[in-house]
Write an enzyme that holds these catalytic residues in place. Structure first.
Site, PDB file in Angstrom:
ATOM      1  N   HIS A 141      -9.827   8.636  12.175  1.00 36.10           N
ATOM      2  CA  HIS A 141      -9.475   7.856  10.978  1.00 36.10           C
ATOM      3  C   HIS A 141      -8.872   8.787   9.939  1.00 36.10           C
ATOM      4  O   HIS A 141      -8.877  10.011  10.128  1.00 36.10           O
ATOM      5  CB  HIS A 141     -10.685   7.101  10.433  1.00 36.10           C
ATOM      6  CG  HIS A 141     -11.792   7.992   9.974  1.00 36.10           C
ATOM      7  ND1 HIS A 141     -12.672   8.599  10.848  1.00 36.10           N
ATOM      8  CD2 HIS A 141     -12.143   8.425   8.737  1.00 36.10           C
ATOM      9  CE1 HIS A 141     -13.525   9.343  10.159  1.00 36.10           C
ATOM     10  NE2 HIS A 141     -13.226   9.266   8.878  1.00 36.10           N
ATOM     11  N   HIS A 156      -9.543   9.957   6.829  1.00 32.48           N
ATOM     12  CA  HIS A 156     -10.202  10.690   5.742  1.00 32.48           C
ATOM     13  C   HIS A 156      -9.955  12.190   5.863  1.00 32.48           C
ATOM     14  O   HIS A 156      -9.860  12.721   6.961  1.00 32.48           O
ATOM     15  CB  HIS A 156     -11.714  10.420   5.758  1.00 32.48           C
ATOM     16  CG  HIS A 156     -12.096   9.113   5.126  1.00 32.48           C
ATOM     17  ND1 HIS A 156     -13.222   8.409   5.490  1.00 32.48           N
ATOM     18  CD2 HIS A 156     -11.497   8.371   4.160  1.00 32.48           C
ATOM     19  CE1 HIS A 156     -13.299   7.310   4.766  1.00 32.48           C
ATOM     20  NE2 HIS A 156     -12.262   7.258   3.959  1.00 32.48           N
ATOM     21  N   ASP A 212     -11.854  14.710   5.690  1.00 37.38           N
ATOM     22  CA  ASP A 212     -12.770  15.509   6.511  1.00 37.38           C
ATOM     23  C   ASP A 212     -12.532  15.304   8.014  1.00 37.38           C
ATOM     24  O   ASP A 212     -13.237  15.884   8.839  1.00 37.38           O
ATOM     25  CB  ASP A 212     -14.235  15.245   6.138  1.00 37.38           C
ATOM     26  CG  ASP A 212     -14.618  13.784   6.230  1.00 37.38           C
ATOM     27  OD1 ASP A 212     -13.727  12.923   6.126  1.00 37.38           O
ATOM     28  OD2 ASP A 212     -15.819  13.500   6.415  1.00 37.38           O
ATOM     29  N   ASP A 269     -22.023   9.772  14.859  1.00 40.48           N
ATOM     30  CA  ASP A 269     -22.047  10.006  13.405  1.00 40.48           C
ATOM     31  C   ASP A 269     -23.488  10.021  12.877  1.00 40.48           C
ATOM     32  O   ASP A 269     -24.234   9.071  13.057  1.00 40.48           O
ATOM     33  CB  ASP A 269     -21.245   8.870  12.738  1.00 40.48           C
ATOM     34  CG  ASP A 269     -21.187   8.968  11.210  1.00 40.48           C
ATOM     35  OD1 ASP A 269     -21.571  10.013  10.652  1.00 40.48           O
ATOM     36  OD2 ASP A 269     -20.732   7.977  10.600  1.00 40.48           O
ATOM     37  N   HIS A 308      -9.860   4.102  -0.125  1.00 40.41           N
ATOM     38  CA  HIS A 308     -10.771   2.999   0.178  1.00 40.41           C
ATOM     39  C   HIS A 308     -10.036   1.666  -0.013  1.00 40.41           C
ATOM     40  O   HIS A 308     -10.223   0.949  -0.994  1.00 40.41           O
ATOM     41  CB  HIS A 308     -12.011   3.067  -0.706  1.00 40.41           C
ATOM     42  CG  HIS A 308     -13.199   2.386  -0.096  1.00 40.41           C
ATOM     43  ND1 HIS A 308     -13.098   1.182   0.573  1.00 40.41           N
ATOM     44  CD2 HIS A 308     -14.504   2.739  -0.011  1.00 40.41           C
ATOM     45  CE1 HIS A 308     -14.295   0.822   1.005  1.00 40.41           C
ATOM     46  NE2 HIS A 308     -15.167   1.759   0.676  1.00 40.41           N
ATOM     47  N   HIS A 364     -21.143   4.607   6.280  1.00 43.79           N
ATOM     48  CA  HIS A 364     -21.759   5.129   7.494  1.00 43.79           C
ATOM     49  C   HIS A 364     -22.940   4.277   7.953  1.00 43.79           C
ATOM     50  O   HIS A 364     -23.643   3.681   7.134  1.00 43.79           O
ATOM     51  CB  HIS A 364     -22.220   6.566   7.264  1.00 43.79           C
ATOM     52  CG  HIS A 364     -21.098   7.480   6.912  1.00 43.79           C
ATOM     53  ND1 HIS A 364     -20.352   8.141   7.856  1.00 43.79           N
ATOM     54  CD2 HIS A 364     -20.562   7.817   5.713  1.00 43.79           C
ATOM     55  CE1 HIS A 364     -19.406   8.864   7.250  1.00 43.79           C
ATOM     56  NE2 HIS A 364     -19.525   8.675   5.949  1.00 43.79           N
ATOM     57  N   HIS A 402     -21.411  15.223  12.781  1.00 42.75           N
ATOM     58  CA  HIS A 402     -21.116  14.792  11.407  1.00 42.75           C
ATOM     59  C   HIS A 402     -22.371  14.752  10.539  1.00 42.75           C
ATOM     60  O   HIS A 402     -22.898  13.676  10.244  1.00 42.75           O
ATOM     61  CB  HIS A 402     -20.476  13.397  11.339  1.00 42.75           C
ATOM     62  CG  HIS A 402     -19.312  13.197  12.247  1.00 42.75           C
ATOM     63  ND1 HIS A 402     -18.563  14.231  12.771  1.00 42.75           N
ATOM     64  CD2 HIS A 402     -18.752  12.053  12.736  1.00 42.75           C
ATOM     65  CE1 HIS A 402     -17.611  13.727  13.528  1.00 42.75           C
ATOM     66  NE2 HIS A 402     -17.696  12.429  13.534  1.00 42.75           N
TER      67      HIS A 402
END
Lengths: 558, 558
Positions: A81, A83, A85, A202, A241, A374, A396
């Site tokens: 995805h 993001h 990080d 995750d 977001h 999450h 993660h």
């Protein structure tokens, strides 16, 4: 950093090797390398943001050392995805080899390409979608829809003759997501029946009991706050977001307000999201910032960055009256965001500044304006039960998160010896349905610091910490190379320490005397003379000022 | 710092002047000065702990400037309770004048005297208790019991002909406190009927809805965790939280464990608390730390400091295996404490370190092992309704807390113009039942930094921040005073910045050339030459390294 470093054995044919380079023991710089029969597949390539003990550092990259000399073996990088990080270190990997193919969903690749453009890199990309299968070298990939705090996130199943791995990326299991795109538990069930040999999962919220509330629950709160706001509304959230921004747009539209986007990354990301159809802008709601100023105050919502108190972002500047928009009585500011640990003081400073200006500040401390991206413990239990993986590698998260996740796996019946608590550089081999730790690489932090990448060392950071806490004193003495006699000095300069006029006058004769004594006993070279200076003033400063600044003696021969 | 500085008018007879010197717009260094007919009464004299933008600073004191030249007018200092943010600056005040009388409860004075002893100051004290009245100069004082997270806390009513003030200090309204000593609402009711003209009220938790749970609710959780712990138990909390320690002692005793106190301040404070009867040690429960090591592991509880992740405290050292007690699998660590904003990363590092060693970590994130010491909104409403004060000055808190408290006051019917939102240095005059802001003093931060008090300036801290983020580069050149020609150098030394060998070689000729050019055009003095060096290397570093380190040019004439 890692405990117990040891080399893994040579990889034998028919074995899949899995090595996380980042994201274990930390929240950020997620990156895992899969190796099968000489070929490498990389999943994610993100950055980590520095903490207060890493001052001045811009970004932290995964340590590419284990793959640096094998760049030609990389058959692809899968990005789960968009993001930071998970994608932020891609430019630094592609600087090592420009033509490594990048795979990801439409939004993920669009955000990655925008980032790469800033680095003037144009990548080779392959857009993939849920349900799709792709053969990349010896890796047979299947992409599965997962729900997260950014649209279009994917999990990836990696099939090799050694077994099947499922890597979730970041995910949660919102059952009523705004876009209707849920984490695909039917696919999880099918993979589970086929047999998941290794589950990379995750861990970010594994220590949070229960279930993450639906993103949809924020909408009515936003609607109510915006509906009752007497004057301007300013909403701050994460610039990626999309669904949070969607809800702000919808709430604004419902109350006849128009929305102006503020902040470079907010404008860029939402433009991309709208173009690709992820953001559904109600007719006529968006308005250019410059035109927004002409609207009546109760007809406008500003959607901005800066929800983490970042000093240069729009919201902090507003709170400091360092922005064209100056919040005042009757204005409403909504921080529709989490509070990332380490940012508390910065965020509270912004909240206080805005409150002092008279604005009403709504944040997660006093209203339900944020939900996590999450899966919490309850959701993870569903995953374990539907997948029944043979082996689990929590990824993660900080160590406490990985540990909490391993415990959840064990509660669903996975044996403790099949749940692996790894670190960055832990080498896991998968063969015959068994995953086993076979090595531990010695990986470090790679600091991006201005234009330098990987040059700042832990010693430099220690110097910075000392300088930042204690300041420094430099002492310059010019000596006669032949006799060791002082020609000029000692001159003393100090920064960052309390210095009333003349505080150093009393130590100058001591330094001169110590140098004369050293010269008498035959010392000549400037390094030894420097040590004499360092000892003399160091001892004096510790006793007199009760501080331990950095001492920089500069003995120059002329 | 303060907005809109202006001097108050001369104080006219019959008026009471109230000036908070600390604690407004911050959590810490609480101190308020009351003046009536030339005499001064001080309530509290605490310290503030530095934030990350104040690196290296040990403590922050209130600015004593307004009272520095009026020390002989001070008739007494009332200390409401024994926390650092209310008593920590007393030694620095008494260094200005040793014989200022100190008033406080038994425990408060004992803790203050222990602190003063470290500074080698022996104070004049008067021990007071709830219910007691004392005339101190023109101030008629009445002390009222309040409940807080340390025993023996007092509110103080201050009567003068100008009116009556009630200052709560820190407080909450636990209705079932361990020691049975509740905030005395009967006294509040009586004062309310008499007429409270000005109410100085703790704002710390004014933005927290509802009621703070009773301290007693923690006991069963501690009992359960300690009862089920298979091996050693380590509890960390605040070193002054006598009732928290009491509950640990009781839970340990209930499960046949003995307790060893760890950490200098914990041992010191609990020894004082036991001697004065505030800590009730169950027979034979306390054991010396050295003897505790001989007990079976399931018979011991260590009670330690370090709950905020302080790097030098016992708990951090345990997590780093830098303490004789090395936590391991089966050990249980309880952080029975709050998480003060700014300390999150440090605390999480300790939690992760302990988890990694195999210990089970119980903290307020996963169990109810902490309650606050401050009244939440619901409790404050009770106070406003029972007191019905004529004027309100919220104290003790960041601006958002003061604002929330003012709103609560207004909700109970106190007019907005009678609730004063002040800053440090706001001068409030009380006369004829009306409190009015009449001035705003310009007060600063007074930094304790090693042995220096008040010498570190904001400019020094800015230097430290630059040094800490960016490091420094010093350039030394020895020039001929007559000709301006270079004798030695340029030598370049850098710390805290990325420097591969020889990175500076390329700039040395540029510096030499710039100096030669300056000399040719007649520049001789070393200051002007320094500026040439600074400009030349500064520009080069910004362009080449993309950093902005501190540049320290040292041009020496020989």
């Amino acid at each position: 950093m890692p405990t117990n470093v040891y080399d893994p054995p040579a990889l034998v044919p028919g074995t899949l090797r899995v090595t996380p380079l980042g994201g274990l023991g930390e929240v950020g710089r997620n990156m895992t390398v899969f190796e099968y029969e000489g070929k490498l597949l990389v999943v994610d390539c993100g950055v980590l943001f520095p903490e207060e003990h890493q001052p001045g550092v811009d970004l932290i990259l995964p340590d590419f050392e284990p793959i640096k000399h094998r760049l030609d073996d990389i058959v692809g990088v899968v990005l789960t995805h968009g993001h930071e990080d998970h994608i932020g270190a891609v430019p630094y990997l592609l600087k090592l080899k420009r033509d490594i193919p990048i795979l990801g969903s439409g939004l993920t690749l669009a955000l990655t390409e925008a980032k790469l453009k800033e680095h003037r890199v144009k990548p080779y990309t392959l857009t993939v979608a849920e349900g799709q299968r792709e053969k990349v070298g010896p890796f047979d990939l299947e992409f599965i829809a997962v729900n997260h705090s950014i649209p279009d996130a994917l999990a990836v199943a990696i099939r090799t003759p050694a077994g099947m791995v499922l890597a979730t990326g970041d995910f949660k299991m919102d059952q009523l997501p705004l876009d209707g795109r849920i984490t695909d538990l039917r696919a999880f069930a099918r993979l589970g029946e086929e047999g998941v040999d290794l589950f990379l999962v995750d861990s970010t919220n594994a220590d949070v009991p229960g279930f993450t509330p639906t993103e949809r629950s924020i909408g009515p709160v936003l609607e109510q706050v915006i509906g009752q706001a007497p004057r301007r509304v300013i909403v701050a959230s994460f610039a990626s977001h999309v669904h949070r921004v969607q809800q702000v747009l919808d709430a604004a539209a419902a109350h006849g307000r128009r929305v102006a986007l503020l902040g470079r990354s907010m404008v860029r990301n939402m433009t991309i999201a709208e173009e690709l159809g992820y953001l559904n802008v109600p007719e006529g709601v968006l308005i250019d910032y410059k035109k927004a100023r002409d609207l009546p105050e109760d007809r406008i919502v500003y959607m901005s960055t800066g929800s983490q108190g970042e000093p240069m972002a729009v919201l902090s500047r507003m709170a400091n009256l360092d922005h064209e928009i100056e919040p005042g009585p009757g204005d409403t500011v909504i921080l529709a965001s989490s509070l990332i640990p380490g940012n508390e003081n910065a965020v509270y400073r912004v909240i206080d500044g805005l409150t002092k200006l008279g604005a009403t500040v709504v944040h997660k401390g006093n209203a339900k304006v944020h939900v996590s991206g999450h899966a919490a413990a309850g959701e993870l239990l569903y995953c374990y039960n539907i997948l029944k993986p043979a082996n689990v590698l929590p990824v993660h998260g900080e160590y406490r998160h990985l540990m909490a996740n391993a415990r959840l796996a064990q509660e669903t019946g996975i044996p403790a010896e099949r749940t692996i608590l790894g670190e960055n550089g832990t080498v896991v081999d998968l063969r015959d349905g068994r995953a086993e730790v076979v090595g531990q690489l010695d990986l470090g932090f790679v600091y991006v610091d201005g234009s330098s990448v990987g040059e700042i060392t832990e010693a430099d950071l220690k110097d910075r910490r000392i300088l930042g806490e204690e300041g420094f004193i430099s002492v310059i003495v010019v000596i006669d190379a032949a006799t060791g006699a002082i020609i000029t000095g000692p001159e003393i300069h100090a920064r960052g320490i309390a210095e009333d006029a003349g505080v150093f006058e009393s130590v100058k004769p001591k330094i001169a005397a110590a140098l004369a004594e050293a010269a008498r006993s035959g010392t000549r070279d400037s390094h030894a003379m420097s040590q004499v200076v360092r000892r003399t003033i160091g001892r004096w400063v510790n006793q007199t000022l009760r501080r331990r600044p950095m001492i920089v003696p500069l003995v120059i021969e002329a």
